[in-house]
Scaffold this motif. Structure first.
Motif, PDB file in Angstrom:
ATOM      1  N   ALA A  10       0.771  -1.225  -0.053  1.00 19.99           N
ATOM      2  CA  ALA A  10       0.162   0.060   0.088  1.00 19.99           C
ATOM      3  C   ALA A  10       0.941   1.215   0.097  1.00 19.99           C
ATOM      4  CB  ALA A  10      -0.946  -0.083   1.258  1.00 19.99           C
ATOM      5  N   GLU A  11       1.928   1.187   0.828  1.00 16.89           N
ATOM      6  CA  GLU A  11       2.900   2.386   0.619  1.00 16.89           C
ATOM      7  C   GLU A  11       3.579   2.488  -0.563  1.00 16.89           C
ATOM      8  OE1 GLU A  11       3.218   4.809   3.098  1.00 16.89           O
ATOM      9  OE2 GLU A  11       1.752   3.442   4.141  1.00 16.89           O
ATOM     10  N   LEU A  12       3.959   1.542  -1.403  1.00 19.87           N
ATOM     11  CA  LEU A  12       4.290   1.665  -2.659  1.00 19.87           C
ATOM     12  C   LEU A  12       3.251   2.145  -3.386  1.00 19.87           C
ATOM     13  CD1 LEU A  12       6.344  -1.815  -2.830  1.00 19.87           C
ATOM     14  CD2 LEU A  12       7.222   0.495  -2.655  1.00 19.87           C
ATOM     15  N   LEU A  13       2.131   1.870  -3.539  1.00 25.80           N
ATOM     16  CA  LEU A  13       1.149   2.482  -4.343  1.00 25.80           C
ATOM     17  C   LEU A  13       1.138   3.745  -4.081  1.00 25.80           C
ATOM     18  CD1 LEU A  13      -1.525  -0.532  -4.561  1.00 25.80           C
ATOM     19  CD2 LEU A  13      -0.034   0.243  -6.331  1.00 25.80           C
ATOM     20  N   SER A  14       1.032   4.306  -2.769  1.00 23.95           N
ATOM     21  CA  SER A  14       0.713   5.600  -2.394  1.00 23.95           C
ATOM     22  C   SER A  14       1.727   6.356  -2.849  1.00 23.95           C
ATOM     23  CB  SER A  14       0.713   5.687  -0.869  1.00 23.95           C
ATOM     24  OG  SER A  14       0.648   7.074  -0.587  1.00 23.95           O
ATOM     25  N   ASN A  15       3.091   6.167  -2.809  1.00 22.78           N
ATOM     26  CA  ASN A  15       4.191   6.694  -3.272  1.00 22.78           C
ATOM     27  C   ASN A  15       4.095   7.001  -4.892  1.00 22.78           C
ATOM     28  OD1 ASN A  15       5.209   7.125  -0.721  1.00 22.78           O
ATOM     29  ND2 ASN A  15       6.512   5.362  -0.767  1.00 22.78           N
ATOM     30  N   GLU A  16       3.785   5.839  -5.457  1.00 23.59           N
ATOM     31  CA  GLU A  16       3.766   5.765  -6.990  1.00 23.59           C
ATOM     32  C   GLU A  16       2.447   6.915  -7.294  1.00 23.59           C
ATOM     33  OE1 GLU A  16       2.474   2.873 -10.424  1.00 23.59           O
ATOM     34  OE2 GLU A  16       2.628   2.087  -8.552  1.00 23.59           O
ATOM     35  N   ALA A  17       1.346   6.939  -6.508  1.00 25.32           N
ATOM     36  CA  ALA A  17       0.400   8.063  -6.968  1.00 25.32           C
ATOM     37  C   ALA A  17       0.786   9.334  -7.144  1.00 25.32           C
ATOM     38  CB  ALA A  17      -0.852   7.643  -6.022  1.00 25.32           C
ATOM     39  N   ARG A  19       3.725  10.561  -7.868  1.00 25.51           N
ATOM     40  CA  ARG A  19       4.518  10.765  -8.809  1.00 25.51           C
ATOM     41  C   ARG A  19       3.608  10.911 -10.257  1.00 25.51           C
ATOM     42  NH1 ARG A  19       7.879   6.951  -6.148  1.00 25.51           N
ATOM     43  NH2 ARG A  19       7.186   5.196  -7.589  1.00 25.51           N
ATOM     44  N   LEU A  20       2.408  10.446 -10.203  1.00 26.82           N
ATOM     45  CA  LEU A  20       1.693  10.324 -11.350  1.00 26.82           C
ATOM     46  C   LEU A  20       0.815  11.546 -11.626  1.00 26.82           C
ATOM     47  CD1 LEU A  20       0.690   6.378 -11.548  1.00 26.82           C
ATOM     48  CD2 LEU A  20       2.490   7.465 -12.823  1.00 26.82           C
ATOM     49  N   PRO A  21       0.489  11.925 -12.820  1.00 31.42           N
ATOM     50  CA  PRO A  21      -0.666  12.795 -12.805  1.00 31.42           C
ATOM     51  C   PRO A  21      -1.983  12.305 -12.454  1.00 31.42           C
ATOM     52  CG  PRO A  21       0.476  12.356 -14.947  1.00 31.42           C
ATOM     53  CD  PRO A  21       0.968  11.250 -14.186  1.00 31.42           C
ATOM     54  N   ILE A  22      -2.850  13.122 -11.993  1.00 34.31           N
ATOM     55  CA  ILE A  22      -3.710  12.906 -11.131  1.00 34.31           C
ATOM     56  C   ILE A  22      -4.964  11.994 -11.852  1.00 34.31           C
ATOM     57  CG2 ILE A  22      -5.288  15.009 -11.821  1.00 34.31           C
ATOM     58  CD1 ILE A  22      -5.530  12.956  -8.462  1.00 34.31           C
ATOM     59  N   SER A  23      -4.724  12.265 -13.100  1.00 33.69           N
ATOM     60  CA  SER A  23      -5.761  11.252 -13.909  1.00 33.69           C
ATOM     61  C   SER A  23      -5.413   9.799 -14.061  1.00 33.69           C
ATOM     62  CB  SER A  23      -5.906  11.905 -15.663  1.00 33.69           C
ATOM     63  OG  SER A  23      -4.545  11.890 -15.992  1.00 33.69           O
ATOM     64  N   ASP A  24      -4.143   9.678 -13.924  1.00 35.00           N
ATOM     65  CA  ASP A  24      -3.642   8.292 -13.594  1.00 35.00           C
ATOM     66  C   ASP A  24      -3.496   7.786 -12.316  1.00 35.00           C
ATOM     67  OD1 ASP A  24      -3.063   8.276 -16.588  1.00 35.00           O
ATOM     68  OD2 ASP A  24      -0.987   9.029 -16.152  1.00 35.00           O
ATOM     69  N   ALA A  25      -3.507   8.562 -11.402  1.00 34.20           N
ATOM     70  CA  ALA A  25      -3.503   8.303 -10.223  1.00 34.20           C
ATOM     71  C   ALA A  25      -4.730   7.916  -9.467  1.00 34.20           C
ATOM     72  CB  ALA A  25      -2.919   9.340  -9.160  1.00 34.20           C
ATOM     73  N   VAL A  26      -5.873   8.362  -9.925  1.00 33.85           N
ATOM     74  CA  VAL A  26      -7.218   8.081  -9.486  1.00 33.85           C
ATOM     75  C   VAL A  26      -7.403   6.680  -9.395  1.00 33.85           C
ATOM     76  CG1 VAL A  26      -9.573   8.432 -10.099  1.00 33.85           C
ATOM     77  CG2 VAL A  26      -8.218  10.244 -10.058  1.00 33.85           C
ATOM     78  N   ILE A  28      -5.592   4.075  -8.734  1.00 33.85           N
ATOM     79  CA  ILE A  28      -4.572   3.801  -7.461  1.00 33.85           C
ATOM     80  C   ILE A  28      -5.140   4.226  -5.958  1.00 33.85           C
ATOM     81  CG2 ILE A  28      -2.210   4.008  -6.572  1.00 33.85           C
ATOM     82  CD1 ILE A  28      -1.075   4.429  -8.983  1.00 33.85           C
ATOM     83  N   TYR A  29      -5.591   5.560  -6.230  1.00 33.54           N
ATOM     84  CA  TYR A  29      -6.339   5.929  -4.962  1.00 33.54           C
ATOM     85  C   TYR A  29      -7.443   5.456  -4.676  1.00 33.54           C
ATOM     86  CZ  TYR A  29      -3.218  10.210  -4.488  1.00 33.54           C
ATOM     87  OH  TYR A  29      -1.975  10.818  -4.356  1.00 33.54           O
ATOM     88  N   GLU A  30      -8.368   4.983  -5.484  1.00 36.87           N
ATOM     89  CA  GLU A  30      -9.479   4.238  -5.414  1.00 36.87           C
ATOM     90  C   GLU A  30      -9.357   2.873  -4.911  1.00 36.87           C
ATOM     91  OE1 GLU A  30     -12.638   5.427  -5.365  1.00 36.87           O
ATOM     92  OE2 GLU A  30     -12.380   7.371  -6.011  1.00 36.87           O
ATOM     93  N   LYS A  44      -6.608  12.446   2.543  1.00 37.24           N
ATOM     94  CA  LYS A  44      -5.806  13.774   2.557  1.00 37.24           C
ATOM     95  C   LYS A  44      -5.098  13.850   1.348  1.00 37.24           C
ATOM     96  CE  LYS A  44      -2.953  16.641   5.488  1.00 37.24           C
ATOM     97  NZ  LYS A  44      -1.494  16.617   4.279  1.00 37.24           N
ATOM     98  N   GLN A  45      -4.199  12.548   1.103  1.00 42.24           N
ATOM     99  CA  GLN A  45      -3.179  12.706  -0.193  1.00 42.24           C
ATOM    100  C   GLN A  45      -4.380  12.879  -1.413  1.00 42.24           C
ATOM    101  OE1 GLN A  45      -0.281   9.723  -0.083  1.00 42.24           O
ATOM    102  NE2 GLN A  45      -0.177   9.588  -2.225  1.00 42.24           N
TER     103      GLN A  45
END
Length: 732
Positions: A10-17, A19-26, A28-30, A44-45
């Protein structure tokens, strides 16, 4: 993720998100929030990522899922008076939910600063603004937070800046309330500091850290339930509910926390709130049957039969994958709420289920017998189940118990005969045992002996005890003539019989002599089992006593090597240590001889040899403390003298490494006054390194060794007892 709840992944995914644009990170956050829905840092992130690109629509959507005051202020800052009113409402909403948190001090300070910064066009608006600031301060200073002292100082400054005359009365009024809040804060902080606020909500794995957090939250909840601030019940209940909500952010997958939360609401008189908690609980833990039964129980207890029935039906699902327990509990529920006919109808449907076990038959039969008082229906149900579950020993035993209640000994014998003729020998052991007990109660001596002989023959075919099971022994007599916890022999005789039974089983095996020497301890263990289940013939796994070795401190075997039949393991003490403890003269290794004080070595040298297992250390110490142990006395002329009665002990030179031989001195006969003078005079000169605790630092240990060598060469002596290290001059 390989492990859905892996914190590292989970921490790896959070750090990856990040670095990504918000469109690509959504996505991962979901994914993260679907797995960890209470992880505040991921929320919060996620929100900050949308705010960074001014994506207000998405931020509003997230705001509807989680409150976020920074976004509200950002949106409403440019809307003037209307925007300020919306922001104030958002602050009030937020403080009503999290204002009681111990870390909410910055929120209170931000709220007060927001009110102070609001524009006032007229004198009336200015007066309203000052009143709002005063009320905000007064709410904040009675809330136990990390910033309560700072808020009190700010409040003092505010009141004094407005009116010193008015400030004196208001401050004196709120001073006791502030003092109470500050005292509660200090107590609450002790519990809060034990909690890991960065912990993610994962299912319990039984780790030590998780158990510590569970206990910390339990203590915190108990503290809040005591109402330490002595506030009104409504405010106290609100505070407790808030603490439960905080707890569930971290112990989200713990069913006991959900249950405690719901039952606390119910006991407080808020049944509707308890129902809402149970609804959330079954969604959070859909596989928890315990919570569903508790939920249905609460609904049924308040008379809501249909909601309770829906909970039971959710446990049954489509009926194909329903468990036998869910069928049984639903039958009982229908019997309580809708009557006998509804329960019978559902039983007829449930027995057709492929997952239906004999437990459903037993439960319905006993319900008919005990509640409906209908022995005929119960008998018919058992007979119907016998056609399907003849191969189940548990069902046979339950049927036999039912017939025993009817006192139908003829059908009981017929049942046992039918079952034993179809069951394989290895599965019939418990049935034979119950058959034997039945004959001991209902039968005569001839039938009793006959059944016992048949039982032995059946057991001998299982290969567990072999031909020895056919032989008669006193065990059979004890089993026949014992009743409950009454035995026809003493405990010593039981031990003897247990020992003989073990020897008989191992008569053709090669047994270690040391195992035979340890017969007493083995008999104690076996006899205790015999006393509880003497006639039990079920397969019981005993330890391989042929590999056991009796402990003997006089043995000089290499303890670092593996014991017979056991894997090798390293030992922290050499064998010579135990030889010395037995009174031998083995030379101690240099490391131990230089590290251990002479008093300790002398004590070990006086220890007698121990036959059998290791003694209880606490018991030995208690005996030593209560006994008068004679100590040797020393003079001023030389070293210490230690008398050893169990064998030659190491000399002073052997212990300390000195080349000087030890001297024997006569006991001192000084008067009490002289002893006090001697203590005062030689307190510093005679204090030896043995009277001080051994340092762990390597440099200090080397200095200690040098000091011992120097002291022995100069003839310095320690005026102390060999055991306690204290001055040993005694009164005549």
């Amino acid at each position: 993720m390989a492990d859905k709840y892996s914190i590292e992944a989970a921490e790896l995914l959070s750090n990856e998100a990040l670095r990504l644009p918000i469109s690509d990170a959504v996505p991962i956050y979901e994914q993260l929030l679907a797995t960890f829905p209470t992880a505040a840092k991921y929320w919060k992130q996620y929100v900050e990522a949308h705010m960074a690109v001014n994506n207000d629509d998405a931020t509003k959507h997230l705001f509807s899922r989680r409150c976020y005051i920074r976004f509200i202020r950002k949106v409403n800052d440019k809307k003037g008076t209307e925007g300020q009113e919306e922001t104030r409402k958002a602050f009030d909403f937020m403080l009503s939910h999290v204002g009681a948190d111990i870390a909410s001090g910055p929120v209170w300070m931000e709220y007060i600063a927001f009110i102070k910064s609001s524009l006032a066009q007229t004198t009336q608006e200015e007066s309203q603004r000052m009143t709002a600031v005063r009320k905000a301060y007064q709410r904040a200073i009675i809330t136990p937070t990390h910033h309560v002292e700072q808020l009190w100082r700010d409040y003092e400054n505010f009141e004094n800046s407005v009116s010193r005359a008015l400030a004196k009365g208001l401050l004196s009024e709120y001073q006791p309330k502030y003092n109470s809040a500050r005292a509660v804060y200090r107590e609450r902080k002790k519990y809060v500091d034990e909690i890991d606020w960065n912990m993610l909500a994962v299912p319990p794995s039984g780790s030590y850290k998780e158990e510590l957090q569970w206990m910390a939250w339990k203590r915190f909840l108990a503290f809040e339930k005591e109402n330490p601030q002595r506030i009104d019940s409504a405010s106290s209940n609100k505070r407790i509910a808030f603490t439960y909500e905080q707890c569930l952010m971290y112990l989200y997958h713990y069913p006991d926390i959900w249950y405690d939360y719901a039952t606390w609401h119910a006991k407080s008189g808020s049944i509707d709130a308890a129902i809402k908690v149970f609804n959330r609980a079954v969604k959070a833990l859909p596989d928890s049957e315990m919570l569903r039964y508790a939920y249905a129980e609460l609904e049924e207890s308040r008379g809501a039969i249909q909601p309770a029935k829906k909970v039971y039906e959710s446990l049954l699902g489509d009926g194909v994958n329903a468990t036998s327990l869910s069928h049984i509990q639903f039958i009982r529920f229908l019997r309580r709420t809708e009557g006998v006919e509804a329960a019978r109808k559902y039983f007829l449907d449930a027995r057709k289920s492929p997952n239906c076990t004999y437990h459903v038959y037993v439960a319905y039969a006993m319900t008919s017998f005990c509640l409906d008082k209908d022995a005929k229906i119960a008998h018919n149900v058992f007979e119907a189940g016998l056609k399907r579950f003849m191969h189940e020993p548990g069902y046979i035993l339950e049927y036999a118990d039912f017939l025993s209640r009817l006192n139908d000994d003829r059908n009981i014998r017929a049942l046992f005969e039918r079952a034993l003729s179809s069951l394989p020998p290895e599965e019939s052991i418990e049935v034979w045992k119950r058959f034997t007990q039945f004959e001991q109660t209902y039968g005569d001596l001839a039938s009793m002996l006959k059944v016992e002989q048949r039982r032995k023959e059946a057991i001998s075919r299982t290969g567990e005890e072999g031909s020895s099971a056919l032989e008669s022994s006193l065990h059979d007599v004890v089993a026949r003539y014992s009743f409950m916890d009454l035995w026809p022999c003493s405990s010593k005789e039981l031990d003897h019989l247990a020992r003989q039974e073990w020897l008989l089983k191992n008569i053709n095996k090669k047994v270690d002599k040391s195992a035979l020497a340890n017969g007493g301890g083995f008999a104690d263990k076996v006899s205790s089992g015999l006393a509880t289940s003497l006639n039990t013939t079920a397969k019981v796994i005993y330890p391989d006593t042929s590999r056991m070795v009796v402990y003997d401190p006089r043995q000089k075997s290499d303890l670092s090597g593996p014991a017979p039949g056991l894997p090798g393991m390293s030992s922290t003490l050499p064998a010579s240590t135990f030889s010395l403890a037995a009174g031998g003269t083995a030379t101690m290794p240099n490391e131990i001889s230089k590290a251990a004080p002479p008093a300790l070595l002398a004590f070990i040298a006086n220890l007698p040899a121990v036959e059998g297992p290791l003694p209880d250390v606490d018991f030995v110490l208690s005996v030593c403390l209560q006994s008068k142990i004679p100590t040797s006395q020393t003079g001023k002329s030389g070293g210490t003298s230690i008398r050893v009665h169990a064998g030659p002990a190491p000399t002073t030179s052997d212990i300390s490494g000195s080349s000087k031989t030890h001297l024997n001195h006569k006991p001192m006969r000084d008067k009490p006054g002289k002893r006090k003078d001697l203590n005062r005079q030689d307190e510093d000169d005679t204090a030896t390194v043995q009277s001080n605790p051994l340092p762990r630092d390597a440099f200090k240990i080397r200095q200690l060794r040098k000091a011992r060598v120097t002291g022995s060469q100069t003839g310095s002596a320690s005026y102390g007892s060999a055991f306690s290290g204290e001055l040993s001059g005694s009164t005549g």
